[in-house]
Design an enzyme around this catalytic site. Structure first.
Site, PDB file in Angstrom:
ATOM      1  N   ARG A  27       0.822  -1.231   0.000  1.00 51.74           N
ATOM      2  CA  ARG A  27       0.000   0.000   0.000  1.00 51.74           C
ATOM      3  C   ARG A  27       0.849   1.271   0.000  1.00 51.74           C
ATOM      4  NH1 ARG A  27      -5.661  -0.796   1.269  1.00 51.74           N
ATOM      5  NH2 ARG A  27      -6.073  -2.730   0.175  1.00 51.74           N
ATOM      6  N   ARG A  81      -3.078   6.532   0.033  1.00 51.37           N
ATOM      7  CA  ARG A  81      -3.499   7.726   0.774  1.00 51.37           C
ATOM      8  C   ARG A  81      -2.463   8.318   1.712  1.00 51.37           C
ATOM      9  NH1 ARG A  81      -8.933   4.846   2.437  1.00 51.37           N
ATOM     10  NH2 ARG A  81      -7.372   3.214   2.463  1.00 51.37           N
ATOM     11  N   ARG A 116      -6.123  11.566  -6.936  1.00 53.60           N
ATOM     12  CA  ARG A 116      -7.400  10.901  -6.649  1.00 53.60           C
ATOM     13  C   ARG A 116      -8.544  11.915  -6.627  1.00 53.60           C
ATOM     14  NH1 ARG A 116     -11.296   8.956  -4.586  1.00 53.60           N
ATOM     15  NH2 ARG A 116     -11.457   7.326  -3.006  1.00 53.60           N
ATOM     16  N   ASP A 161      -6.268  -3.027  -8.002  1.00 53.05           N
ATOM     17  CA  ASP A 161      -6.871  -3.676  -6.845  1.00 53.05           C
ATOM     18  C   ASP A 161      -7.090  -5.144  -7.165  1.00 53.05           C
ATOM     19  OD1 ASP A 161      -8.036  -2.572  -4.120  1.00 53.05           O
ATOM     20  OD2 ASP A 161      -9.198  -4.315  -4.723  1.00 53.05           O
ATOM     21  N   TYR A 171     -14.702 -12.353  -1.037  1.00 51.08           N
ATOM     22  CA  TYR A 171     -15.404 -11.125  -1.405  1.00 51.08           C
ATOM     23  C   TYR A 171     -16.618 -11.414  -2.290  1.00 51.08           C
ATOM     24  CZ  TYR A 171     -11.946  -8.016   0.644  1.00 51.08           C
ATOM     25  OH  TYR A 171     -11.161  -7.346   1.524  1.00 51.08           O
TER      26      TYR A 171
END
Ligand code: CP3
Length: 343
Positions: free
Chosen positions: A27, A31, A40, A77, A153
């Site tokens: 990651r 962010r 973004r 992703d 998921y």
């Protein structure tokens, strides 16, 4: 002659001795970086960023420039695979991924198909652009979710503490679970081969929810599919398997055709070394260390490096960096690894 100015991670993945330990963070593109947040914010959302190759390439390279890591990881992703199979997701702010439709029956599986290369062209284009822009500075990591984690998921429809619906299918409808897992595996093999053809130099498979299974059920529902993936990619690029929390299965993972095993921070390094044979190990600093003072980040990082000793090692956190962590704390971690030398 290597085509890279810095190929430490490739050499470490091959089990070779390196002049220092290579380092990157899960990651790392995201962010934590104001520069990421700016890109973004200029787009409609996470998915537009993932699906716009120029912007995906740009944020992939940001941590190489801004944090000094030894590898880039393609910005995407793991959920692009269920989407390509016919089950689309939404990325909901502060909640995470949500699938409006879920897979619960034979009929639901009948609606799916094996992902085709042209359904993932945007990822291959992002990889191609990234490789050109990186210009050999560092290798590029491609990735996919492990079939079991993607299955979780697709059945659950979102994240979950227990994934009880997904686990229910393993026990109550095992033949259904295997059918879906095989479709995900076939999709993933094609996808990872596509990433390698586009220029990925290593690939990592994330089994983020491995910890919710027992060793024997993991052996039945995850290991065989990871094995198919490793065998299909054998001889192409080094493969890293990161089964978060499945420390009970390190020996089973080490028996596969992978080169590197990722570790979270719960596993004692000595235990991992004793069970991983000659595989390179990746990890495993507790991400929360990065909330500490610079001095303490350095101290904990050095302690971790010392624990791996001369075992082939790629330094990383034990899971992704948290969005509220300071870039300076990440730099302290990266620089500590870069300055460290084993006796
Ligand atoms: O820097 C990198 O590591 C590359 C990019 C990357 C992302 N997701 C971007 C992302 C990678 C390698 C992933 C993998 C991924 N995605 C995993 C496996 C790794 C792990 O964490 O165990 C999983 C389980 C997912 C699914 C997923 N995607 C979740 C659960 C979430 C929400 C959680 C969150 O942090 O918000 C995402 C969203 C996501 N994927 C973000 C990023 C940068 C945050 C969304 C945003 O920027 O708006």
């Amino acid at each position: 002659m290597s085509k890279f100015k810095n190929d430490l991670i490739l050499r470490a993945a091959r089990g070779e001795k390196t002049e220092r330990t290579p380092v990157w963070l899960m990651r790392q593109a995201g962010r934590i970086l104001p520069e990421y947040r700016a890109v973004r914010a200029s787009l409609s959302g996470f998915k537009e960023l993932v699906e716009t190759p120029e912007r995906a390439a740009e944020v992939t390279i940001q941590p190489v420039d801004l944090l000094g890591v030894d590898a880039a990881i393609i910005f995407s992703d793991i959920l692009v695979i269920p989407e390509a199979m016919g089950l689309s997701y939404e990325m909901v702010e502060k909640k995470g991924p949500v699938f409006p439709e879920k897979i619960r029956s034979e009929k639901d599986i009948d609606q799916l198909h094996i992902a085709q290369p042209d359904e993932l062209t945007y990822v291959y284009q992002a990889i191609d652009l990234t490789v050109k822009d990186l210009d050999g500075r560092v290798p590029l990591i491609g990735f996919a979710g492990a079939p079991f984690t993607i299955f979780c998921y697709m059945v659950e429809g979102s994240g979950s503490k227990t994934f009880s619906k997904a686990r229910e299918m393993l026990y109550a409808r095992p033949e259904l679970a295997h059918r879906l897992m095989q479709m995900i595996t076939d999709s993933t093999i094609g996808y990872l081969k596509g990433q390698i053809e586009a220029g990925a130099n290593l690939v990592q498979v994330f089994d983020s929810w491995a910890a919710i299974l027992s060793k024997s059920i993991y052996r039945e529902f995850s290991i065989p599919y990871l094995k198919q993936i490793c065998d299909a990619l054998d001889g192409m690029v080094p493969v890293t398997l990161f089964a978060k929390g499945a420390n009970f299965s390190i020996d089973d993972l080490a028996a596969l055709n992978c080169r590197t095993i990722g570790l979270d921070w719960n596993v004692p390094v000595d235990f991992a070394k004793a069970n991983a044979g000659d595989k390179t190990l990746q990890g495993n600093l507790d991400p929360a260390v990065l909330y500490a003072s610079g001095r303490d980040i350095a101290k904990h990082t050095e302690k971790m490096l010392a624990a791996f000793g001369n075992h082939p090692h790629i330094a990383n956190l034990g899971h992704g960096v948290y969005p509220d962590m300071k870039p300076d704390a990440v730099r302290t971690f990266v620089n500590t690894v870069k300055e460290y030398r084993h006796e």
